[in-house]
Enzyme design. Sequence first.
Site, mmCIF file in Angstrom:
data_model
loop_
_atom_site.group_PDB
_atom_site.id
_atom_site.type_symbol
_atom_site.label_atom_id
_atom_site.label_comp_id
_atom_site.label_asym_id
_atom_site.label_seq_id
_atom_site.Cartn_x
_atom_site.Cartn_y
_atom_site.Cartn_z
ATOM 1 N N ARG A 1 0.854 -1.200 0.000
ATOM 2 C CA ARG A 1 0.000 0.000 0.000
ATOM 3 C C ARG A 1 0.885 1.244 0.000
ATOM 4 N NH1 ARG A 1 -3.163 -3.422 3.502
ATOM 5 N NH2 ARG A 1 -2.335 -2.500 5.425
ATOM 6 N N LYS B 1 -10.852 15.534 5.692
ATOM 7 C CA LYS B 1 -12.031 15.158 4.892
ATOM 8 C C LYS B 1 -13.017 14.328 5.716
ATOM 9 C CE LYS B 1 -13.056 11.539 1.990
ATOM 10 N NZ LYS B 1 -12.855 10.595 0.885
ATOM 11 N N LYS C 1 -16.864 19.352 -1.420
ATOM 12 C CA LYS C 1 -16.551 18.248 -2.350
ATOM 13 C C LYS C 1 -17.855 17.541 -2.726
ATOM 14 C CE LYS C 1 -13.814 14.003 -2.693
ATOM 15 N NZ LYS C 1 -12.500 13.408 -2.480
HETATM 16 P P1 13P Z 1 -13.666 8.987 -6.070
HETATM 17 O O1 13P Z 1 -13.096 10.109 -6.873
HETATM 18 O O2 13P Z 1 -13.090 7.648 -6.442
HETATM 19 O O3 13P Z 1 -15.155 9.007 -6.014
HETATM 20 O O4 13P Z 1 -13.157 9.192 -4.579
HETATM 21 C C1 13P Z 1 -13.209 10.434 -4.028
HETATM 22 C C2 13P Z 1 -13.393 10.327 -2.586
HETATM 23 O O5 13P Z 1 -12.598 10.837 -1.829
HETATM 24 C C3 13P Z 1 -14.557 9.623 -2.063
HETATM 25 O O6 13P Z 1 -14.708 9.884 -0.703
#
Ligand code: 13P
Length: 335
Positions: free
Chosen positions: A44, A134, A217
């Site tokens: 990873r 996030k 987002k």
């Molecule tokens: P994806 O762009 O693969 O949807 O992932 C973004 C993300 O951080 C989802 O929480």
Amino acid sequence: MSELNKTALKILENGKGILAADESTTTMTKRLDSVNVSSTPENRLLFRETLFSSSSMKDCIGGVILYDETIKQISSKKNTIPELISDTGSLPGIKVDTGAKILAGSPDEKITEGLDGLRERLKEYYKLGAKFTKWRGVYNITKNYPSKLSIHSNAHALARYSALVQECNMVPIVEPEVLMDGDHSAKECLEKTSEVIKKCFEELITHKVDLKGIILKPNMILAGNRSKEKITNEEVAKLTLECLKSSVPSEVPGIAFLSGGQSEIESTENLNLINKHNNTNFVMSYSYGRALQQGALKYWSQDIKDIEGTQQIFNHRAKMNTLAAQGKWSKDLEI
Ligand code: 13P
């Protein structure tokens, strides 16, 4: 201009976007299994370090979202992963939610957890070098969903999270993801996403979150992946702009879309059109997971020692998306 506002703008400056490399170990294991690579901490790290030391980090990737395991790992050059990222000029970030669990009272829906002990965890991540964070709330569209309960409870959690993050001098990424899974129309996606986002801002304001110091987002407005309706990329861009214009307060400095299961090219093309037609004050960029990593992961899985080849694939994708974030991408630039 506040420090948080500066950080948010710096992450997204000049078409830069965010690399979402914050897959939990369970999700990362699924991704690695799909390409027949064994999911060990070393593998990873190897894949992620390969991306984080790519040349496109400097001009294209303003921030990287890490997972708890990665932020504490040491790179092959013996520096910490946040140091490796900061050395490229990009900012390290961290996913702080602990995942979406069944919502009591509406068991077909999810509520994101992770508020207990969050203040202490944030202090630790800040010390480790994180500049932003996030938290993802997730909603599905069916005839009866998302319910008022899921819209309200996830907005409440996103707001409590954001207030704690700003208290700790980091920029919260607020991610309410309305999933593309289902047979719903683009119009339904528009209505539900608008409702979800409006509720999030209502709660953020109630919790005294500084809207100038966040990044939103969201998902793009798409027809469900099992819907018979096919809409054009131009329509996706138009509906997405319509949604954000009517539901996001103008103080918000930046919007960074998730890719949500769209293909790499589709995510780039839609982002490009959104920026071509952007008639808002918001910077509109990307915070992609799969749409930045898919091709690189597939290539890497053939020979995990081929760092350079993997980086070339990643660099190309990052450059294409950074052009798209400026409305300057075109299909003939793809290889
Ligand atoms: P994806 O762009 O693969 O949807 O992932 C973004 C993300 O951080 C989802 O929480």
